[in-house]
Scaffold this active site. Structure first.
Site, PDB file in Angstrom:
ATOM      1  N   SER A 142       1.290  -3.198  14.475  1.00  0.00           N
ATOM      2  CA  SER A 142       0.651  -2.008  13.929  1.00  0.00           C
ATOM      3  C   SER A 142      -0.154  -1.364  15.051  1.00  0.00           C
ATOM      4  O   SER A 142      -1.029  -2.000  15.640  1.00  0.00           O
ATOM      5  CB  SER A 142      -0.256  -2.424  12.768  1.00  0.00           C
ATOM      6  OG  SER A 142      -0.959  -1.321  12.279  1.00  0.00           O
ATOM      7  N   LYS A 168       4.739   0.056  13.706  1.00  0.00           N
ATOM      8  CA  LYS A 168       4.083   0.874  12.663  1.00  0.00           C
ATOM      9  C   LYS A 168       3.036   1.727  13.362  1.00  0.00           C
ATOM     10  O   LYS A 168       2.194   1.211  14.104  1.00  0.00           O
ATOM     11  CB  LYS A 168       3.449  -0.071  11.649  1.00  0.00           C
ATOM     12  CG  LYS A 168       2.359   0.492  10.751  1.00  0.00           C
ATOM     13  CD  LYS A 168       2.185  -0.447   9.550  1.00  0.00           C
ATOM     14  CE  LYS A 168       0.751  -0.557   9.077  1.00  0.00           C
ATOM     15  NZ  LYS A 168       0.632  -1.430   7.892  1.00  0.00           N
ATOM     16  N   LEU A 169       3.117   3.034  13.131  1.00  0.00           N
ATOM     17  CA  LEU A 169       2.143   3.957  13.717  1.00  0.00           C
ATOM     18  C   LEU A 169       1.142   4.358  12.651  1.00  0.00           C
ATOM     19  O   LEU A 169       1.527   4.760  11.547  1.00  0.00           O
ATOM     20  CB  LEU A 169       2.825   5.232  14.235  1.00  0.00           C
ATOM     21  CG  LEU A 169       3.917   5.077  15.290  1.00  0.00           C
ATOM     22  CD1 LEU A 169       4.434   6.472  15.685  1.00  0.00           C
ATOM     23  CD2 LEU A 169       3.405   4.328  16.510  1.00  0.00           C
ATOM     24  N   LYS A 170      -0.122   4.286  12.990  1.00  0.00           N
ATOM     25  CA  LYS A 170      -1.145   4.820  12.098  1.00  0.00           C
ATOM     26  C   LYS A 170      -1.133   6.340  12.233  1.00  0.00           C
ATOM     27  O   LYS A 170      -1.055   6.863  13.362  1.00  0.00           O
ATOM     28  CB  LYS A 170      -2.517   4.273  12.494  1.00  0.00           C
ATOM     29  CG  LYS A 170      -2.652   2.787  12.252  1.00  0.00           C
ATOM     30  CD  LYS A 170      -2.673   2.508  10.770  1.00  0.00           C
ATOM     31  CE  LYS A 170      -2.935   1.053  10.462  1.00  0.00           C
ATOM     32  NZ  LYS A 170      -3.015   0.797   9.021  1.00  0.00           N
ATOM     33  N   ASP A 196       1.740   4.651   8.639  1.00  0.00           N
ATOM     34  CA  ASP A 196       0.741   4.244   7.645  1.00  0.00           C
ATOM     35  C   ASP A 196      -0.422   5.228   7.697  1.00  0.00           C
ATOM     36  O   ASP A 196      -1.083   5.370   8.737  1.00  0.00           O
ATOM     37  CB  ASP A 196       0.252   2.824   7.981  1.00  0.00           C
ATOM     38  CG  ASP A 196      -0.730   2.287   6.953  1.00  0.00           C
ATOM     39  OD1 ASP A 196      -1.030   2.992   5.968  1.00  0.00           O
ATOM     40  OD2 ASP A 196      -1.207   1.149   7.141  1.00  0.00           O
ATOM     41  N   ASN A 198      -3.075   5.235   5.381  1.00  0.00           N
ATOM     42  CA  ASN A 198      -4.331   4.717   4.814  1.00  0.00           C
ATOM     43  C   ASN A 198      -5.037   5.756   3.935  1.00  0.00           C
ATOM     44  O   ASN A 198      -6.244   6.018   4.111  1.00  0.00           O
ATOM     45  CB  ASN A 198      -5.279   4.203   5.907  1.00  0.00           C
ATOM     46  CG  ASN A 198      -4.777   2.922   6.555  1.00  0.00           C
ATOM     47  OD1 ASN A 198      -4.358   2.935   7.706  1.00  0.00           O
ATOM     48  ND2 ASN A 198      -4.775   1.818   5.821  1.00  0.00           N
ATOM     49  N   GLU A 221       3.571   4.560   4.453  1.00  0.00           N
ATOM     50  CA  GLU A 221       2.693   3.687   3.685  1.00  0.00           C
ATOM     51  C   GLU A 221       1.437   4.433   3.245  1.00  0.00           C
ATOM     52  O   GLU A 221       0.797   5.122   4.043  1.00  0.00           O
ATOM     53  CB  GLU A 221       2.318   2.497   4.589  1.00  0.00           C
ATOM     54  CG  GLU A 221       1.589   1.385   3.901  1.00  0.00           C
ATOM     55  CD  GLU A 221       1.395   0.189   4.842  1.00  0.00           C
ATOM     56  OE1 GLU A 221       2.107   0.076   5.859  1.00  0.00           O
ATOM     57  OE2 GLU A 221       0.519  -0.634   4.551  1.00  0.00           O
ATOM     58  N   ASP A 246       0.054   0.170  -0.508  1.00  0.00           N
ATOM     59  CA  ASP A 246      -0.786  -0.906   0.023  1.00  0.00           C
ATOM     60  C   ASP A 246      -2.081  -0.934  -0.789  1.00  0.00           C
ATOM     61  O   ASP A 246      -2.214  -1.687  -1.759  1.00  0.00           O
ATOM     62  CB  ASP A 246      -1.039  -0.655   1.525  1.00  0.00           C
ATOM     63  CG  ASP A 246      -2.026  -1.619   2.149  1.00  0.00           C
ATOM     64  OD1 ASP A 246      -2.500  -2.542   1.475  1.00  0.00           O
ATOM     65  OD2 ASP A 246      -2.351  -1.467   3.347  1.00  0.00           O
ATOM     66  N   GLY A 298      -1.381  -7.026   6.887  1.00  0.00           N
ATOM     67  CA  GLY A 298      -2.347  -7.787   7.680  1.00  0.00           C
ATOM     68  C   GLY A 298      -3.658  -7.053   7.781  1.00  0.00           C
ATOM     69  O   GLY A 298      -3.710  -5.824   7.620  1.00  0.00           O
TER      70      GLY A 298
HETATM   71  O1  NPG Z   1      -1.573  -6.605  12.284  1.00  0.00           O
HETATM   72  O2  NPG Z   1      -3.214  -7.351  11.060  1.00  0.00           O
HETATM   73  C1  NPG Z   1      -2.555  -6.428  11.569  1.00  0.00           C
HETATM   74  C2  NPG Z   1      -2.985  -5.018  11.300  1.00  0.00           C
HETATM   75  C3  NPG Z   1      -2.108  -4.362  10.309  1.00  0.00           C
HETATM   76  O3  NPG Z   1      -2.436  -2.049  10.181  1.00  0.00           O
HETATM   77  C4  NPG Z   1      -2.762  -3.131   9.789  1.00  0.00           C
HETATM   78  N1  NPG Z   1      -3.744  -3.336   8.932  1.00  0.00           N
HETATM   79  O4  NPG Z   1      -4.217  -0.532   6.868  1.00  0.00           O
HETATM   80  O5  NPG Z   1      -2.875  -2.204   6.711  1.00  0.00           O
HETATM   81  C5  NPG Z   1      -3.830  -1.644   7.239  1.00  0.00           C
HETATM   82  C6  NPG Z   1      -4.561  -2.291   8.398  1.00  0.00           C
HETATM   83  C7  NPG Z   1      -5.902  -2.862   8.053  1.00  0.00           C
HETATM   84  C8  NPG Z   1      -6.619  -3.485   9.060  1.00  0.00           C
HETATM   85  C9  NPG Z   1      -6.435  -2.799   6.798  1.00  0.00           C
HETATM   86  C10 NPG Z   1      -7.888  -4.047   8.782  1.00  0.00           C
HETATM   87  C11 NPG Z   1      -7.683  -3.359   6.520  1.00  0.00           C
HETATM   88  C12 NPG Z   1      -8.415  -3.971   7.518  1.00  0.00           C
END
Ligand code: NPG
Length: 378
Positions: A142, A168-170, A196, A198, A221, A246, A298
């Protein structure tokens, strides 16, 4: 008679690289862990677990302080007297918490720590308990939001060199079509790529998000707020980029509702967010039965959470690579043995419970606060 004590430890592990999403930036993982310690006729057994709560309600409603007070003031008091006849089981714990509404992260933290202890008592690994064959799990990476496209491309290039097979690109408003196009142009159409948001967009952005359909993404996502199931359903109904949920999924009921509404083509299962590995497995089961692929999410886990998530991801419905990267993607030093990528995959440890030998010196070094709470005898 078994004596049970639970330690809540808050740790801060520096990240090798800042992680920025549409919700903000983290330079360290501030994580709450639980140590379940039971002392009975057979000696002392300990189980460890970690949770996904943040200091602020950034991604999920429960904060670290919420989880701490729920565990100490609500959940642990409900266990009083339950260990009189012998060690407590996960089933007993679930029954004791059945009347508590919400608080999945707090309930899941205790359940997972107890599950680790219970499995260690039986000499069984979490992989074998979850009923799946141990096999290498293809994992992805990610990628946070950097300052500019050149930095993004250099990060992605480095991760591909490390062996990751899915990226995965934020994204966030103003950082969506351009970075996706740049990554496609630089690394080709065959790279498994997903995005993703969020929760950063609204239903009014559906025309903008539709522009991402041109890039052959695996999924988008959580584009909308967690309660906006109808907006997610409207996006999914276009049959463009598959829609993944998510933050909307905090329970098995949420997953069933989302499936019924057509709001999810894919589900990201984060065990801590939904209340632990048993509920995570149930969500996996209902998704599998309904033809919904899942992947394991994650939250920058330590070795304890990473091992547990890998065990879950051995279940057959986890057909998409998870956000379970190698240790070096996150930390220079962890609280357990490092996970190394081999052919784009990681393997869950085979020892009892999570299979992680927790490094107590490292735990001590990263600790920012700690408290013990005892389960009363009656
Ligand atoms: O590889 O653990 C990893 C990060 C994956 O992008 C990731 N996690 O929005 O899913 C998410 C994000 C996240 C990180 C969410 C920390 C909550 C806390």
């Amino acid at each position: 008679m078994t004596r049970i004590d639970i330690e809540l430890r808050r740790l801060e592990l520096p990240l090798v690289r800042p992680f920025r999403t549409s919700k903000g930036e983290e330079t360290a993982r501030d994580v709450l862990m639980a140590r379940w310690r039971e002392e009975g006729p057979d000696g002392v057994i300990e189980g460890w677990a970690e949770c996904a709560a943040d200091a602020e309600p950034t991604y999920f409603p429960e904060t670290i302080n919420d989880v701490t007070s729920c565990v100490t003031e609500v959940l642990v008091p409900r266990l009083a007297g339950l260990a009189a006849a012998g060690p407590l089981t996960v089933g007993g714990l679930r029954a004791a918490f059945a009347s508590v509404p919400g608080h999945p992260i707090a309930r899941g933290l205790l359940e997972s720590a107890l599950l680790d202890a219970q499995l260690r008592r039986h000499g069984m690994s979490l992989v074998d308990f979850l009923g799946s064959a141990r096999r290498p799990i293809a994992v992805g990476v990610s990628v946070g939001i950097p300052g500019d496209i050149d930095t993004l491309l250099s990060w992605v290039e480095g991760y591909l060199r490390d062996g990751y097979r899915r990226v995965k690109l934020k994204i966030e408003p103003g950082w969506d079509v351009a970075p996706v196009r740049a990554v496609r142009e630089a690394f080709g159409d065959d790279l498994p790529l997903q995005v993703d948001a969020n929760q950063a967009y609204s239903a009014a952005d559906i025309p903008l998000l539709s522009r991402l359909d041109a890039f052959g993404l695996l999924l988008i996502e959580q584009p909308f707020a967690r309660h906006e199931l109808l907006a997610h359903a409207a996006l999914a109904a276009r049959h463009g980029t598959p829609v993944c949920l998510d933050e909307s999924i905090l329970s098995l009921d949420d997953a069933m509702t989302a499936i019924r509404l057509g709001a999810a083509d894919i589900v990201n299962i984060k065990p801590s967010r939904v209340g632990g590995y048993l509920t995570a497995r149930s969500i996996h089961d209902v998704c599998l039965a309904n033809g919904i692929p899942v992947f394991c999410g994650g939250t920058l886990e330590t070795a304890v959470g990473r091992a547990s998530n890998l065990a879950l991801a051995t279940l057959p419905g986890f057909t998409l690579p998870g956000d379970i990267s190698a240790t070096s993607r996150y930390f220079a030093r962890d609280i357990g043995a490092s996970f190394e990528l081999v052919d784009g995959a990681l393997v869950a440890p085979s020892g009892p419970g999570t299979g992680v030998d927790v490094d107590l010196d490292a735990v001590e070094d990263f600790t920012t606060s700690a408290q013990w709470v005892s389960v009363g005898s009656a």
